[in-house]
Scaffold this active site. Structure first.
Site, PDB file in Angstrom:
ATOM      1  N   LEU A 147       0.843  -1.207   0.000  1.00 18.46           N
ATOM      2  CA  LEU A 147       0.000   0.000   0.000  1.00 18.46           C
ATOM      3  C   LEU A 147       0.878   1.257   0.000  1.00 18.46           C
ATOM      4  CD1 LEU A 147      -2.772  -1.202   2.461  1.00 18.46           C
ATOM      5  CD2 LEU A 147      -2.756  -1.277  -0.043  1.00 18.46           C
ATOM      6  N   SER A 192       3.628   2.395   1.884  1.00 17.30           N
ATOM      7  CA  SER A 192       4.043   3.198   3.034  1.00 17.30           C
ATOM      8  C   SER A 192       5.328   3.949   2.702  1.00 17.30           C
ATOM      9  CB  SER A 192       4.243   2.309   4.264  1.00 17.30           C
ATOM     10  OG  SER A 192       5.322   1.429   4.103  1.00 17.30           O
ATOM     11  N   ASP A 206       3.236   5.715  -7.237  1.00 16.99           N
ATOM     12  CA  ASP A 206       2.987   5.745  -5.799  1.00 16.99           C
ATOM     13  C   ASP A 206       3.165   7.143  -5.214  1.00 16.99           C
ATOM     14  OD1 ASP A 206       2.787   3.077  -6.326  1.00 16.99           O
ATOM     15  OD2 ASP A 206       4.531   2.482  -5.141  1.00 16.99           O
TER      16      ASP A 206
END
Ligand code: ADP
Ligand code: MG
Length: 393
Positions: A132, A134, A179
């Protein structure tokens, strides 16, 4: 901000006060992300469709009068200190998390941006290493902290590019732009259709009611991912080289239309052909899924998510038995529109689009089905699309 975020912010500022005896001057947050569709295409100049999630890394900071950066990571109960002149990676493995801040300090310096010494405390709730991102949340939050400390206004697209350079050149992971881009530019209740070539985006509203984004962590730690990721990148580049002899001027798989691919696929060796087919069809699926969403056709969106997973599994070969089991469990629940792996693969999370009325059944039944298939426990997050990075004060 959500209630969870508010209480984390209080915890963070309390820790800052405890360590530094004053109120923080700077408070920033940057979220993790989930990619709804458009996987393994951001290094092929393709289209991706991620949303920022309501989990983030928060940083409380204050300026120092010297060139030191004194950090404390609450998640690890670990401190780390470095100086802004001649930034080096952490030598102690327990301080590896500080490399994301070191990376941003290094890239600011390298691009001639000002830097100032800071005290900073970090607290995050993006699960680590679950796909996800981080790491992107860390980089973008750190970049915004350094920018605020030095009084710099940095355009969020540039911030994403700085963060990408930091992760590639300092941390040493050869990542695409997706991202950091979504962490920096995400919009509440929207997913962003990002053109990773032009670095422009279109914010597309997600349905206000009726469907939820459900993330399921396989709790299978991603093995292999770095070496396989680099192999896939090389295979895509090789496909472009071979296809360029027949389709002059192409720079990336993004430039190859499905019709051209049909015509010339036979010039590619089998494995290269499969990799190229994933990328080229994934771009098509992503654009079609956005059109479906805009016309309110969630069922079609879900079918395209399912198609994305099959392509990643069969042609790109980046899934694994745990991701496949989770996807299968999710799809067996009535009211699940579609489910796919998300992120780089080989473990990590799946994302499902779930009718609100089916979320409870999902929570009840998917973990048991998954456990039966793999012996592993799962962690499920029902999430909403959140705002990208923010300065909170
Ligand atoms: P992912 O981006 O999929 O979560 P990565 O391996 O790229 O996984 O990045 C995870 C790393 O980021 C962690 O090992 C840690 O070093 C750093 N990190 C993430 N969140 C935090 C946090 N809240 N505090 C300190 N470091 C963090
Ligand atoms: Mg990462």
């Amino acid at each position: 901000m959500t209630t969870a975020n508010c209480s984390r912010l209080e915890e963070l500022t309390a820790k800052y006060r405890e360590l530094h005896g004053t109120e923080p001057e700077i408070l920033v947050r940057a979220p993790g992300r989930v990619n709804l569709i458009g996987e393994h295409v951001d290094y092929n100049d393709g289209f991706v469709f991620p949303a920022a999630i309501d989990r983030d890394v928060m940083i409380a900071a204050g300026r120092r009068t010297d060139r030191q950066v004194k950090l404390h990571a609450m998640n690890f109960n670990q401190s780390s200190t470095f100086t802004l002149d001649g930034v080096q990676p952490a030598t102690d493995g327990r301080e590896r998390w500080s490399n994301y801040l070191r990376a941003m300090a290094w890239v600011f310096h390298d691009e001639g941006l000002g830097t100032a010494g800071i005290n900073a405390v970090l607290l995050g709730d993006v699960p680590l290493g679950a796909g996800l991102s981080s790491s992107a949340a860390m980089l973008v939050a750190s970049g915004n902290t350094f920018a605020a400390a030095a009084g710099l206004e940095i355009d969020p697209v540039r911030m994403a590019l700085l963060a990408q350079r930091g992760e590639r050149e300092f941390v040493g992971v050869n990542v695409g732009i997706m991202d950091m881009y979504i962490s920096a530019l995400g919009q509440k209740d929207h997913a962003l259709l990002i053109d990773t070539r032009s670095l422009t985006f279109e914010a597309v509203p997600l349905p206000e009611t009726g469907v939820s984004i459900v993330i399921a962590d396989t709790n299978k730690k991603r093995g292999l991912v770095d070496s396989e990721y680099n192999t896939r990148r090389a295979e895509c580049e090789h496909a472009v080289e071979l296809l360029r002899e027949h389709i002059p001027g192409i720079k990336a798989l993004r430039d190859v239309t499905p019709a051209q691919f049909e015509q010339y696929a036979s010039v590619l060796p089998e494995v290269t052909r499969k990799r190229a087919r994933h990328v080229i069809t994934e771009d098509e699926r992503t654009l079609e899924s956005v059109a479906a969403l805009k016309s309110g056709d969630i069922a079609r969106f879900g079918e395209l998510m399912n198609g994305s997973h099959e392509s990643l599994r069969i042609d790109y070969e980046v899934s694994c038995k745990e991701l496949d089991a989770m996807v299968e469990a999710a799809r067996s629940i009535e009211g699940v529109y579609g489910a796919r792996m998300t992120g780089a693969g080989f473990g990590g999370c799946t994302v499902s689009l779930v009718a609100d009325t089916a979320v409870e059944r999902f929570l009840d039944e998917v973990p048991a089905l998954y456990k039966k298939a793999t012996g592993l426990t799962s962690t499920i997050y029902v999430t909403t699309a959140a705002q990208g990075a923010q300065v909170l004060n």
